[in-house]
Scaffold this motif. Structure first.
Motif, PDB file in Angstrom:
ATOM      1  N   VAL A 267       0.840  -1.188   0.000  1.00 53.08           N
ATOM      2  CA  VAL A 267       0.000   0.000   0.000  1.00 53.08           C
ATOM      3  C   VAL A 267       0.879   1.243   0.000  1.00 53.08           C
ATOM      4  CG1 VAL A 267      -1.867  -1.167   1.234  1.00 53.08           C
ATOM      5  CG2 VAL A 267      -0.132   0.059   2.522  1.00 53.08           C
ATOM      6  N   SER A 268       0.346   2.328  -0.510  1.00 52.94           N
ATOM      7  CA  SER A 268       1.077   3.594  -0.489  1.00 52.94           C
ATOM      8  C   SER A 268       1.188   4.094   0.938  1.00 52.94           C
ATOM      9  CB  SER A 268       0.346   4.638  -1.343  1.00 52.94           C
ATOM     10  OG  SER A 268       0.896   5.928  -1.116  1.00 52.94           O
ATOM     11  N   PRO A 269       2.378   4.523   1.357  1.00 56.22           N
ATOM     12  CA  PRO A 269       2.509   5.061   2.708  1.00 56.22           C
ATOM     13  C   PRO A 269       1.786   6.391   2.887  1.00 56.22           C
ATOM     14  CG  PRO A 269       4.659   4.508   1.752  1.00 56.22           C
ATOM     15  CD  PRO A 269       3.660   4.503   0.646  1.00 56.22           C
ATOM     16  N   PHE A 270       1.462   7.050   1.770  1.00 52.88           N
ATOM     17  CA  PHE A 270       1.031   8.442   1.846  1.00 52.88           C
ATOM     18  C   PHE A 270      -0.443   8.650   1.526  1.00 52.88           C
ATOM     19  CE2 PHE A 270       5.400   8.094   0.131  1.00 52.88           C
ATOM     20  CZ  PHE A 270       6.074   8.435   1.290  1.00 52.88           C
ATOM     21  N   GLY A 271      -1.186   7.575   1.310  1.00 56.79           N
ATOM     22  CA  GLY A 271      -2.611   7.706   1.059  1.00 56.79           C
ATOM     23  C   GLY A 271      -2.950   8.551  -0.149  1.00 56.79           C
ATOM     24  N   GLY A 272      -2.089   8.555  -1.162  1.00 55.18           N
ATOM     25  CA  GLY A 272      -2.349   9.335  -2.369  1.00 55.18           C
ATOM     26  C   GLY A 272      -1.961  10.796  -2.276  1.00 55.18           C
ATOM     27  N   ASP A 273      -1.326  11.212  -1.176  1.00 51.88           N
ATOM     28  CA  ASP A 273      -0.928  12.607  -1.002  1.00 51.88           C
ATOM     29  C   ASP A 273       0.441  12.827  -1.656  1.00 51.88           C
ATOM     30  OD1 ASP A 273       0.006  15.090  -0.033  1.00 51.88           O
ATOM     31  OD2 ASP A 273      -1.215  14.924   1.770  1.00 51.88           O
ATOM     32  N   ASP A 274       0.457  13.489  -2.799  1.00 51.57           N
ATOM     33  CA  ASP A 274       1.707  13.706  -3.540  1.00 51.57           C
ATOM     34  C   ASP A 274       2.672  14.603  -2.776  1.00 51.57           C
ATOM     35  OD1 ASP A 274       0.818  12.131  -5.620  1.00 51.57           O
ATOM     36  OD2 ASP A 274       0.020  13.824  -6.774  1.00 51.57           O
ATOM     37  N   ARG A 275       2.140  15.524  -1.979  1.00 52.69           N
ATOM     38  CA  ARG A 275       3.011  16.406  -1.205  1.00 52.69           C
ATOM     39  C   ARG A 275       3.799  15.616  -0.174  1.00 52.69           C
ATOM     40  NH1 ARG A 275       2.616  18.945   3.597  1.00 52.69           N
ATOM     41  NH2 ARG A 275       0.516  18.086   3.868  1.00 52.69           N
ATOM     42  N   LEU A 276       3.139  14.662   0.501  1.00 52.38           N
ATOM     43  CA  LEU A 276       3.831  13.821   1.474  1.00 52.38           C
ATOM     44  C   LEU A 276       4.892  12.963   0.792  1.00 52.38           C
ATOM     45  CD1 LEU A 276       0.997  12.580   3.882  1.00 52.38           C
ATOM     46  CD2 LEU A 276       2.846  14.174   4.394  1.00 52.38           C
ATOM     47  N   ARG A 277       4.566  12.452  -0.384  1.00 48.52           N
ATOM     48  CA  ARG A 277       5.553  11.632  -1.112  1.00 48.52           C
ATOM     49  C   ARG A 277       6.796  12.453  -1.440  1.00 48.52           C
ATOM     50  NH1 ARG A 277       5.872   6.933  -3.716  1.00 48.52           N
ATOM     51  NH2 ARG A 277       3.680   6.450  -3.300  1.00 48.52           N
ATOM     52  N   GLU A 278       6.607  13.668  -1.929  1.00 52.37           N
ATOM     53  CA  GLU A 278       7.752  14.520  -2.267  1.00 52.37           C
ATOM     54  C   GLU A 278       8.584  14.843  -1.029  1.00 52.37           C
ATOM     55  OE1 GLU A 278       6.165  17.915  -4.174  1.00 52.37           O
ATOM     56  OE2 GLU A 278       5.518  16.829  -5.977  1.00 52.37           O
ATOM     57  N   GLN A 279       7.909  15.042   0.109  1.00 52.03           N
ATOM     58  CA  GLN A 279       8.628  15.363   1.339  1.00 52.03           C
ATOM     59  C   GLN A 279       9.420  14.189   1.879  1.00 52.03           C
ATOM     60  OE1 GLN A 279       5.532  16.738   3.957  1.00 52.03           O
ATOM     61  NE2 GLN A 279       5.538  18.822   3.137  1.00 52.03           N
ATOM     62  N   ASN A 280       9.121  12.976   1.417  1.00 51.56           N
ATOM     63  CA  ASN A 280       9.818  11.778   1.871  1.00 51.56           C
ATOM     64  C   ASN A 280      10.582  11.099   0.740  1.00 51.56           C
ATOM     65  OD1 ASN A 280       8.889  11.083   4.870  1.00 51.56           O
ATOM     66  ND2 ASN A 280       7.134  11.960   3.787  1.00 51.56           N
ATOM     67  N   THR A 281      10.953  11.855  -0.275  1.00 58.34           N
ATOM     68  CA  THR A 281      11.778  11.368  -1.380  1.00 58.34           C
ATOM     69  C   THR A 281      13.128  12.077  -1.305  1.00 58.34           C
ATOM     70  OG1 THR A 281       9.829  11.007  -2.769  1.00 58.34           O
ATOM     71  CG2 THR A 281      11.964  11.110  -3.880  1.00 58.34           C
ATOM     72  N   PRO A 282      14.165  11.431  -0.762  1.00 62.15           N
ATOM     73  CA  PRO A 282      15.447  12.130  -0.545  1.00 62.15           C
ATOM     74  C   PRO A 282      15.999  12.839  -1.772  1.00 62.15           C
ATOM     75  CG  PRO A 282      15.454  10.044   0.607  1.00 62.15           C
ATOM     76  CD  PRO A 282      14.179  10.074  -0.201  1.00 62.15           C
ATOM     77  N   SER A 283      15.838  12.247  -2.958  1.00 62.90           N
ATOM     78  CA  SER A 283      16.368  12.895  -4.155  1.00 62.90           C
ATOM     79  C   SER A 283      15.645  14.196  -4.459  1.00 62.90           C
ATOM     80  CB  SER A 283      16.259  11.946  -5.350  1.00 62.90           C
ATOM     81  OG  SER A 283      14.911  11.511  -5.540  1.00 62.90           O
ATOM     82  N   ASP A 284      14.366  14.303  -4.047  1.00 63.00           N
ATOM     83  CA  ASP A 284      13.627  15.564  -4.202  1.00 63.00           C
ATOM     84  C   ASP A 284      13.886  16.496  -3.020  1.00 63.00           C
ATOM     85  OD1 ASP A 284      12.545  14.627  -6.550  1.00 63.00           O
ATOM     86  OD2 ASP A 284      10.663  13.964  -5.644  1.00 63.00           O
ATOM     87  N   GLU A 285      13.932  15.928  -1.826  1.00 62.16           N
ATOM     88  CA  GLU A 285      14.154  16.743  -0.626  1.00 62.16           C
ATOM     89  C   GLU A 285      15.447  17.544  -0.740  1.00 62.16           C
ATOM     90  OE1 GLU A 285      13.184  14.702   3.313  1.00 62.16           O
ATOM     91  OE2 GLU A 285      13.363  13.001   1.927  1.00 62.16           O
ATOM     92  N   LEU A 286      16.481  16.881  -1.252  1.00 56.51           N
ATOM     93  CA  LEU A 286      17.795  17.515  -1.326  1.00 56.51           C
ATOM     94  C   LEU A 286      17.758  18.783  -2.173  1.00 56.51           C
ATOM     95  CD1 LEU A 286      20.671  17.044  -0.342  1.00 56.51           C
ATOM     96  CD2 LEU A 286      21.110  15.741  -2.417  1.00 56.51           C
ATOM     97  N   LEU A 287      16.899  18.791  -3.195  1.00 51.52           N
ATOM     98  CA  LEU A 287      16.826  19.931  -4.100  1.00 51.52           C
ATOM     99  C   LEU A 287      15.892  21.025  -3.603  1.00 51.52           C
ATOM    100  CD1 LEU A 287      16.638  17.982  -7.491  1.00 51.52           C
ATOM    101  CD2 LEU A 287      18.655  18.953  -6.385  1.00 51.52           C
ATOM    102  N   THR A 288      14.986  20.681  -2.675  1.00 47.67           N
ATOM    103  CA  THR A 288      13.983  21.659  -2.240  1.00 47.67           C
ATOM    104  C   THR A 288      14.269  22.268  -0.872  1.00 47.67           C
ATOM    105  OG1 THR A 288      12.620  19.855  -1.351  1.00 47.67           O
ATOM    106  CG2 THR A 288      12.172  20.564  -3.612  1.00 47.67           C
ATOM    107  N   PRO A 290      15.792  24.589   1.859  1.00 49.63           N
ATOM    108  CA  PRO A 290      16.387  25.934   1.730  1.00 49.63           C
ATOM    109  C   PRO A 290      17.907  25.901   1.794  1.00 49.63           C
ATOM    110  CG  PRO A 290      14.531  25.953   3.263  1.00 49.63           C
ATOM    111  CD  PRO A 290      14.796  24.512   2.940  1.00 49.63           C
ATOM    112  N   ALA A 291      18.525  26.812   1.078  1.00 49.66           N
ATOM    113  CA  ALA A 291      19.990  26.850   1.018  1.00 49.66           C
ATOM    114  C   ALA A 291      20.605  27.085   2.392  1.00 49.66           C
ATOM    115  CB  ALA A 291      20.429  27.938   0.047  1.00 49.66           C
ATOM    116  N   ALA A 292      19.866  27.728   3.283  1.00 51.67           N
ATOM    117  CA  ALA A 292      20.397  28.021   4.611  1.00 51.67           C
ATOM    118  C   ALA A 292      20.353  26.814   5.538  1.00 51.67           C
ATOM    119  CB  ALA A 292      19.607  29.174   5.247  1.00 51.67           C
ATOM    120  N   THR A 293      19.663  25.742   5.135  1.00 49.15           N
ATOM    121  CA  THR A 293      19.563  24.552   5.985  1.00 49.15           C
ATOM    122  C   THR A 293      20.917  23.862   6.084  1.00 49.15           C
ATOM    123  OG1 THR A 293      17.266  24.210   5.307  1.00 49.15           O
ATOM    124  CG2 THR A 293      18.391  22.345   6.342  1.00 49.15           C
ATOM    125  N   VAL A 294      21.347  23.595   7.301  1.00 53.70           N
ATOM    126  CA  VAL A 294      22.606  22.857   7.521  1.00 53.70           C
ATOM    127  C   VAL A 294      22.288  21.375   7.434  1.00 53.70           C
ATOM    128  CG1 VAL A 294      24.506  22.396   9.101  1.00 53.70           C
ATOM    129  CG2 VAL A 294      23.505  24.697   8.980  1.00 53.70           C
TER     130      VAL A 294
END
Length: 382
Positions: A267-288, A290-294
């Motif tokens: 089953v999908s972990p995110f219940g069809g919520d694309d925003r949650l999927r993007e927030q838990n995709t490291p390859s996308d997270e790394l690009l989104t 903020p530059a100030a994040t350590v």
């Protein structure tokens, strides 16, 4: 000579099978032929099982196999030790015993804890390894850094101890002064177990409260292999303020579907919520982010023979370069997505991470509190 991956053992099994096959063909009595056929099935079956074990490089010794299959934790003690340290080791005790304290001061201490998450409300078994220095008077005011280790799927926490022998590797680095059918992917399942909250929030906080370790932050690391590698990457990026370092061994960088307890259905972990999927995709997270994040510092590894693992690691490594130029990427020749790869890479990962954790602990300047250096690992569900 006859350990699970020994060539001599495979030759012996072939010889036994050949002898029984010859008996099956040579004997004229039906009862003996049936007996020979039944007996020949045993070495053939064992050969097949050990062949799979050798392919994946899993169990190296019979002791490791027995301990893992019986879910024993390499002599792990239950509960937190009662440590009383005075000015020198001769007047200190561990659980009321000076001899036990001396053993811990030489070999460290492995314990098994049951930890309940205050936010996730999950209860899991975790293994915690305390190094010898934890019990030495010179370190009684020192608050240790920690590495949270996440196993793959299928797998259990004690695989880090029984199969990958991480405590032995860790002890060797210190001596050299170098320093189930459930898959949740360390994600918060919509309408289900809050695995990410447990592992990244509840567990580190509870360990820091109960043991003499630094609070979650730059002096905490997280590492994992296979599915645990995805966990390490995602946890580090979702909670960059709670981790200083991340080790990803043959991990992937986009979430798959989860397999929940009892259902067997993916089953999908995110219940069809694309925003949650993007927030838990490291390859996308790394690009989104903020530059100030350590960001936590990353160490990446894979077996060179597994093209998919290599491609995933190299792609994520390329994305890392603008923010972490020169991040380690270790490709182990001649091995793939197997325990052989991870067994070879654990010492390298620890050699890179542990001195940096120690430095982060010094810079943090945390005051001592109460009692772990290495939290092994992702608790098995259920």
């Amino acid at each position: 000579m006859l350990e699970p991956q020994s060539p001599a053992l495979f030759v012996l099994l072939i010889a036994i099978f050949g002898g029984l096959t010859w008996w099956l063909l040579a004997t004229r009595r039906v009862a003996f032929r049936v007996l020979a056929a039944c007996l020949a099935f045993v070495p053939a079956m064992v050969f097949g099982v050990l062949g799979v074990n050798k392919y994946y490089g899993y169990y190296q010794t019979w002791g490791a196999m027995r301990a893992d299959l019986t879910q024993q934790g390499a002599g792990a003690a239950s509960g937190i030790p009662d440590i009383r340290l005075a000015g020198d080791s001769r007047s200190g005790t561990l659980d009321g015993s000076r001899s036990h304290l001396k053993t811990a001061q030489r070999h460290g201490y492995l314990m098994r804890l049951t930890v309940t998450g205050r936010r996730s409300h999950l209860t899991r078994t975790v293994y915690v390894y305390l190094p010898p220095q934890y019990f030495q008077p010179a370190y009684r005011a020192y608050r240790f850094p920690a590495i949270e280790l996440i196993h793959g799927q299928p797998g259990v926490p004690q695989a880090w101890i029984n199969v990958l022998e991480v405590t032995h590797d860790f002890d060797r680095l210190l001596a050299a002064r170098r320093a189930l059918a459930i898959s949740l992917q360390c994600l918060n399942q919509v309408g289900g177990p809050q695995d990410l909250t447990y592992l990244a929030v509840d567990l580190p906080g509870e360990i820091a409260r109960q043991l003499r370790v630094a609070p979650p932050g730059r002096a905490w690391g997280v590492a994992g292999y296979s599915e645990g590698g995805f966990c390490a990457a995602n946890m580090a990026l979702r909670y960059p303020h709670r981790y200083g370092f991340a080790g990803v061994l043959s991990g992937y960088f986009a979430p798959l579907d989860n397999q929940l307890a009892g259902s067997g259905v993916m089953v999908s972990p995110f219940g069809g919520d694309d925003r949650l999927r993007e927030q838990n995709t490291p390859s996308d997270e790394l690009l989104t982010l903020p530059a100030a994040t350590v960001l936590p510092r990353f160490w990446l590894g894979a077996g060179a023979a597994d093209s998919q693992d290599v491609a995933s690691a190299e792609s994520f490594w390329q994305e890392l370069q603008p923010r972490q130029p020169g991040a380690p990427l270790i490709l182990t020749p001649g091995s793939g997505h197997t325990m052989t790869t991870w067994r070879a890479q654990v010492p390298s990962m620890l050699s890179w991470m542990t001195p940096r954790l120690a430095q982060a602990t010094r810079h943090a300047g945390v005051r001592p509190r109460r009692t772990a250096t290495l939290a092994a690992g992702r608790p098995a569900a259920g």
